[in-house]
Write a protein that holds these residues in place. Structure first.
Motif, PDB file in Angstrom:
ATOM      1  N   VAL A  50     -12.730   6.572  -4.574  1.00 17.24           N
ATOM      2  CA  VAL A  50     -12.405   7.867  -4.518  1.00 17.24           C
ATOM      3  C   VAL A  50     -12.422   8.496  -5.598  1.00 17.24           C
ATOM      4  O   VAL A  50     -11.419   8.235  -6.442  1.00 17.24           O
ATOM      5  N   LEU A  51     -13.025   9.376  -6.054  1.00 20.08           N
ATOM      6  CA  LEU A  51     -13.153  10.016  -7.328  1.00 20.08           C
ATOM      7  C   LEU A  51     -12.163  11.463  -7.187  1.00 20.08           C
ATOM      8  O   LEU A  51     -11.550  11.529  -6.152  1.00 20.08           O
ATOM      9  N   GLY A  52     -11.935  12.096  -8.363  1.00 24.40           N
ATOM     10  CA  GLY A  52     -10.968  13.074  -8.377  1.00 24.40           C
ATOM     11  C   GLY A  52      -9.678  13.083  -9.028  1.00 24.40           C
ATOM     12  O   GLY A  52      -8.995  11.935  -8.304  1.00 24.40           O
ATOM     13  N   HIS A  53      -9.329  13.555 -10.145  1.00 22.18           N
ATOM     14  CA  HIS A  53      -8.222  13.375 -10.696  1.00 22.18           C
ATOM     15  C   HIS A  53      -7.577  14.606 -11.181  1.00 22.18           C
ATOM     16  O   HIS A  53      -6.311  14.554 -12.073  1.00 22.18           O
ATOM     17  N   GLU A  54      -7.854  15.558 -10.586  1.00 22.68           N
ATOM     18  CA  GLU A  54      -7.112  17.071 -11.013  1.00 22.68           C
ATOM     19  C   GLU A  54      -6.762  17.671  -9.468  1.00 22.68           C
ATOM     20  O   GLU A  54      -7.872  18.039  -8.877  1.00 22.68           O
ATOM     21  N   GLN A  55      -5.826  17.913  -9.430  1.00 24.86           N
ATOM     22  CA  GLN A  55      -5.161  18.493  -8.134  1.00 24.86           C
ATOM     23  C   GLN A  55      -3.755  18.809  -8.107  1.00 24.86           C
ATOM     24  O   GLN A  55      -3.045  18.547  -9.014  1.00 24.86           O
ATOM     25  N   VAL A  56      -3.452  19.923  -7.118  1.00 26.54           N
ATOM     26  CA  VAL A  56      -2.109  20.122  -6.715  1.00 26.54           C
ATOM     27  C   VAL A  56      -1.681  19.913  -5.565  1.00 26.54           C
ATOM     28  O   VAL A  56      -2.724  20.147  -4.698  1.00 26.54           O
ATOM     29  N   GLY A  57      -0.563  19.583  -5.143  1.00 28.47           N
ATOM     30  CA  GLY A  57      -0.317  19.402  -3.616  1.00 28.47           C
ATOM     31  C   GLY A  57       1.272  19.498  -3.336  1.00 28.47           C
ATOM     32  O   GLY A  57       2.101  19.944  -4.277  1.00 28.47           O
ATOM     33  N   LEU A  67      -6.319   6.128  -0.374  1.00 22.37           N
ATOM     34  CA  LEU A  67      -6.005   7.519  -0.969  1.00 22.37           C
ATOM     35  C   LEU A  67      -5.600   7.462  -2.271  1.00 22.37           C
ATOM     36  O   LEU A  67      -4.533   7.889  -2.858  1.00 22.37           O
ATOM     37  N   SER A  68      -6.609   7.127  -3.569  1.00 17.97           N
ATOM     38  CA  SER A  68      -6.417   6.893  -4.704  1.00 17.97           C
ATOM     39  C   SER A  68      -6.930   8.075  -5.407  1.00 17.97           C
ATOM     40  O   SER A  68      -6.761   7.766  -6.781  1.00 17.97           O
ATOM     41  N   GLY A  69      -7.394   9.007  -4.865  1.00 23.80           N
ATOM     42  CA  GLY A  69      -8.243   9.877  -5.790  1.00 23.80           C
ATOM     43  C   GLY A  69      -8.013  11.392  -5.338  1.00 23.80           C
ATOM     44  O   GLY A  69      -7.762  11.473  -4.053  1.00 23.80           O
TER      45      GLY A  69
END
Length: 384
Positions: A64-71, A133-135
């Motif tokens: 699972v790619l992606g490492h820029e986020q807010v939540g 759910l690692s990305g």
């Protein structure tokens, strides 16, 4: 702690270049002590994600790619804490570090948890049972113990400003920290190669610190954008003499160079342009490239320092959040995110990101109906 949500969290799984992402559901999440489950508000597509899906970077698949986020924190395991050591609370709006450190190895003890001897990175790890759910390209992220989690006070900061903080923004802070340890920024000339997220952020921060910043980038629209982030001059590296004209304008050679493009030409120029006692911080060279020739006599006689920065420490992430809270209105950070696509349209977002017109493309789990869901994959844990 076992968490079951309705609807179940979902994630987009990448398998190989040329193949579209597969959406999976994760019916339950088990949180160990110190862990947390965060519902993603917005993610952004980093250039490294693009390089991965194009096959330019090696990656363990499926992942699972992606490492820029807010939540927002949805559930916490026993003893989960923020980067400052306070108990993490359900409902808090947060950003988190790219890396997971053990806190005990010699590298972590030296204050370099981003280079932990057993480091794990969000958006970079092979999919495994228990940590699907690692990305960031998912509806939720499962945060591991050892992750620096930084709360964001209030909801007034736009998600478009906050999502990239865990990559480019914090890395820009780390680059300027490395530079200012050698040369204080106030009153100096700083040259920045590359007007992507890191370069533009470094431009804004250095300008706010009292530096005169020159930005070098071949794209006219990026150079124009750099002036809105505080650059006093911009340079097209394809035009002979343009750099010297800018140096004549400011009246002196720079003592700080931030190389954020990853171009071998940019690396050479960053080192060669420095005045006596200057420092070049290399931050953009994160994929294989041609080697760069170095004139050691010139480096020695000019007392030049060359530093490498890769990722960042928790303190840099904290400073990045604080800076954006105070200065996001002074520069057009929110405009760096162009179109925003639904999670199920991730491949369309990646295609848009490959076009390069926008600095970032957003990915919002709450947008539009998603594609039909597959069963959660059962995969073996990677050998480390």
């Amino acid at each position: 702690m076992r968490i079951e949500l309705d609807p179940a969290p979902t994630a987009m799984v990448w398998v190989q270049p040329g193949r579209r992402h597969e959406r999976i559901a994760v019916p339950s999440v088990s949180l160990a002590p110190g862990e947390a489950l965060v519902a993603i508000e917005l993610a952004t597509i980093c250039g490294s994600d693009v390089h991965t899906v194009l096959g330019h970077r090696e990656a363990p698949t499926p992942l699972v790619l992606g490492h820029e986020q807010v939540g927002h924190v949805q559930a916490v395991g026993d003893g989960a804490v923020t980067s400052s050591g306070e108990l993490l609370r359900v409902g808090q709006r947060v950003v988190w570090a790219l890396t997971v450190g053990c806190g005990d190895c010699s590298t972590c003890v030296r204050g370099l948890p981003q280079k932990c001897q057993t480091v794990r990175k969000y958006g970079h790890e092979r999919l495994e049972t228990g940590w699907e759910l690692s990305g960031g390209f998912a509806s939720h992220v499962h945060l591991k113990r050892g992750t620096a989690i930084v709360p964001v006070l209030g909801d007034d900061l736009p998600a478009e400003v906050l999502a990239p903080v865990s990559c480019g923004t914090a890395t820009a802070v780390a680059a300027l920290d490395a530079a200012s340890a050698i040369v204080p920024l106030d009153g100096e000339v700083v040259i920045v190669h590359g007007a992507g997220l890191i370069g533009l952020t470094a431009c804004a921060m250095a300008s706010d610190a009292g530096a005169r910043v020159i930005v070098v980038d071949p794209a006219k629209r990026r150079r124009k954008l750099a002036t809105r982030f505080g650059a006093v001059a911009t340079v097209d590296p394809t035009e002979p003499g343009s750099l010297q004209a800018s140096l004549d304008l400011v009246g002196t050679r720079p003592l700080v160079a931030i190389e954020a493009s990853g171009s071998p030409l940019g690396v050479s120029a960053s080192i060669d342009v420095l005045g006596v006692g200057g420092v070049a911080v290399l931050v953009g060279s994160v994929s294989p490239s041609d080697p760069v020739a170095l004139d050691p006599e010139s480096v020695v006689r000019r007392l030049v320092t060359i530093r490498g920065v890769h990722n960042y420490a928790p303190a840099h992430l904290e400073l990045a959040v604080r800076y954006l809270a105070e200065r996001h209105d002074a520069h057009p950070f929110a405009e760096l995110v162009g179109a925003t696509v639904a999670l199920g349209d991730l491949d369309d977002g990646l295609e848009a990101a490959m076009g390069g017109r926008a600095v970032r493309i957003g990915v919002a789990p709450g947008l539009a109906p998603l594609a039909p869901c597959h069963a959660t994959r059962e995969v073996a844990a990677p050998q480390r």
